[in-house]
Design a protein around this motif. Structure first.
Motif, PDB file in Angstrom:
ATOM      1  N   GLN A 162      11.181  23.601   7.226  1.00 25.45           N
ATOM      2  CA  GLN A 162      12.387  23.405   6.426  1.00 25.45           C
ATOM      3  C   GLN A 162      13.055  24.762   6.209  1.00 25.45           C
ATOM      4  OE1 GLN A 162      12.175  20.119   4.081  1.00 25.45           O
ATOM      5  NE2 GLN A 162      12.991  21.090   2.239  1.00 25.45           N
ATOM      6  N   GLU A 164      15.422  25.842   4.467  1.00 26.89           N
ATOM      7  CA  GLU A 164      15.747  26.253   3.086  1.00 26.89           C
ATOM      8  C   GLU A 164      14.573  26.945   2.416  1.00 26.89           C
ATOM      9  OE1 GLU A 164      16.006  23.072   4.324  1.00 26.89           O
ATOM     10  OE2 GLU A 164      17.319  21.899   3.026  1.00 26.89           O
ATOM     11  N   ASN A 233      22.181  30.001  11.712  1.00 18.54           N
ATOM     12  CA  ASN A 233      21.796  28.603  11.498  1.00 18.54           C
ATOM     13  C   ASN A 233      23.094  27.807  11.348  1.00 18.54           C
ATOM     14  OD1 ASN A 233      21.333  26.146   9.612  1.00 18.54           O
ATOM     15  ND2 ASN A 233      19.326  26.639  10.420  1.00 18.54           N
ATOM     16  N   TRP A 235      23.656  24.844  10.160  1.00 13.66           N
ATOM     17  CA  TRP A 235      23.718  23.973   8.991  1.00 13.66           C
ATOM     18  C   TRP A 235      24.213  22.577   9.394  1.00 13.66           C
ATOM     19  CZ3 TRP A 235      20.777  25.414   5.233  1.00 13.66           C
ATOM     20  CH2 TRP A 235      20.847  24.798   3.974  1.00 13.66           C
ATOM     21  N   VAL A 236      24.519  21.739   8.411  1.00 13.92           N
ATOM     22  CA  VAL A 236      24.706  20.299   8.661  1.00 13.92           C
ATOM     23  C   VAL A 236      25.911  19.982   9.555  1.00 13.92           C
ATOM     24  CG1 VAL A 236      24.948  18.038   7.536  1.00 13.92           C
ATOM     25  CG2 VAL A 236      23.764  19.906   6.357  1.00 13.92           C
ATOM     26  N   ASP A 248      19.237  16.304  12.186  1.00 12.24           N
ATOM     27  CA  ASP A 248      18.526  17.174  11.236  1.00 12.24           C
ATOM     28  C   ASP A 248      17.947  18.422  11.919  1.00 12.24           C
ATOM     29  OD1 ASP A 248      16.587  16.028  12.770  1.00 12.24           O
ATOM     30  OD2 ASP A 248      15.275  15.485  11.093  1.00 12.24           O
ATOM     31  N   TRP A 250      19.158  21.344  12.438  1.00 12.58           N
ATOM     32  CA  TRP A 250      19.444  22.594  11.710  1.00 12.58           C
ATOM     33  C   TRP A 250      18.332  22.949  10.740  1.00 12.58           C
ATOM     34  CZ3 TRP A 250      19.689  22.328   6.404  1.00 12.58           C
ATOM     35  CH2 TRP A 250      19.768  21.032   5.874  1.00 12.58           C
ATOM     36  N   LYS A 251      17.681  21.931  10.211  1.00 15.65           N
ATOM     37  CA  LYS A 251      16.633  22.131   9.198  1.00 15.65           C
ATOM     38  C   LYS A 251      15.404  22.813   9.770  1.00 15.65           C
ATOM     39  CE  LYS A 251      16.322  18.568   5.647  1.00 15.65           C
ATOM     40  NZ  LYS A 251      16.294  19.426   4.491  1.00 15.65           N
ATOM     41  N   GLN A 252      15.158  22.532  11.055  1.00 12.74           N
ATOM     42  CA  GLN A 252      13.891  22.981  11.652  1.00 12.74           C
ATOM     43  C   GLN A 252      14.023  24.267  12.462  1.00 12.74           C
ATOM     44  OE1 GLN A 252      13.199  19.513  13.974  1.00 12.74           O
ATOM     45  NE2 GLN A 252      13.370  18.242  12.139  1.00 12.74           N
TER      46      GLN A 252
END
Ligand code: TA6
Length: 282
Positions: A162, A164, A233, A235-236, A248, A250-252
């Protein structure tokens, strides 16, 4: 088991698997000389590779360590990030010892590259795998009779559970060009960088290593020869617009790239330039 190197098929393309000390491994494709996997003895995969990556050479493979040359991003008239990441490279060296496995892949100019960029060159990527570490070295030789200039990057996609939860140390006090915000120049004032939105920064003239921390992961990232560090990154929203990324994705992932971007390299005829990125899992 002593280290070894094998020819494999990876997502339908030709690649080499390096089996390193203590069960470590890495995969590098002949397409683009792109490192696509790096697994440490604890079984952990450190590189992000998109589930939707395309392996037919029509676009760059989304993930691993793409090689951007002879142009970084849009810093010139060439295709974005240059052209070698979608071309076939040839294996020139394979070497193993008790504590490492190493391969070198190379590519030289041909009619198609000279049509885009009228220079005679050889580029080499050397991947060296040790138990908890990889070194990726990029070497460029000017085979022509006049100097040429280039920008370049090892566009490393690191895998995270994640993004974040991740923090990067080592960039404090450095100046960066903020490509996500109109290319303004900013001085980093945080002791660590936490990703909370789209990030696309080209940090200039970095002398210290970076440390990426996320949960129980700690990765030391160091470069030689590459003066700049890029952090990216999408992002969404940007990720949603990328056909070769899951929603998803971007999260990884987090790209921490070794780059020569701000100031191009000018390489005299007959000379060699090299840069290296080292990743150490600690
Ligand atoms: O290195 C960061 C960057 O230049 C970003 O601006 C972003 O576009 C990324 O590279 C990916 O580029 P690509 O051509 O692989 O989609």
């Amino acid at each position: 088991m002593t280290p070894s190197i094998e020819n494999i098929e990876f997502h339908g393309i030709e690649a080499l698997r390096l089996n390193g000390p203590r069960g470590s491994s890495a995969v590098i494709s002949k397409l683009g000389a792109q490192v696509l996997s790096w697994i440490t003895p604890d079984g952990r995969e450190h590189l992000f590779l998109s589930d939707k990556a395309v392996f037919d050479g029509s676009v760059a493979i989304r993930g691993g360590i793409p090689v951007c040359f002879p142009q970084f991003a849009g810093l010139g008239d060439l295709p974005k990030h240059g052209f070698v990441r979608t071309l076939p490279w040839a294996v020139s060296t394979e070497r193993c010892a008790d504590d490492f496995a190493l391969v070198t892949l190379e590519i030289s100019d041909d009619e198609a590259t000279r049509a885009l960029w009228p220079h005679s060159f050889t580029a080499e990527i050397t991947l060296m795998l040790e138990a908890d570490r990889i070194d990726v070295e990029f070497c460029v030789t000017n085979n022509g009779g006049a100097p040429f200039s280039f920008t370049a990057a090892l566009h490393t996609y690191l895998r995270l559970v994640q993004v974040e939860d991740a923090a990067i140390e080592g960039l404090y006090g450095h100046e960066y060009r903020d490509a996500a915000n109109g290319d303004r120049i900013v001085r980093d004032s945080g002791t660590e960088l936490i990703i909370e939105d789209v990030v696309d920064r080209v940090y200039h003239d970095i002398k210290r290593p970076q440390v990426l921390k996320a949960g129980n992961l700690s990765l030391n990232i160091q470069s030689q020869g590459f003066p700049d560090v890029v952090v990216w990154n999408p992002w969404v929203d940007l990720c949603a617009g990328m056909k070769d990324m899951p929603a998803d994705g971007w999260k990884q992932m987090l790209c921490i790239e070794a780059a020569v971007a701000q100031q191009p390299v000018t390489l005299p005829a007959g000379e060699e330039w090299y840069g290296r990125q080292t990743l150490v899992a600690v």
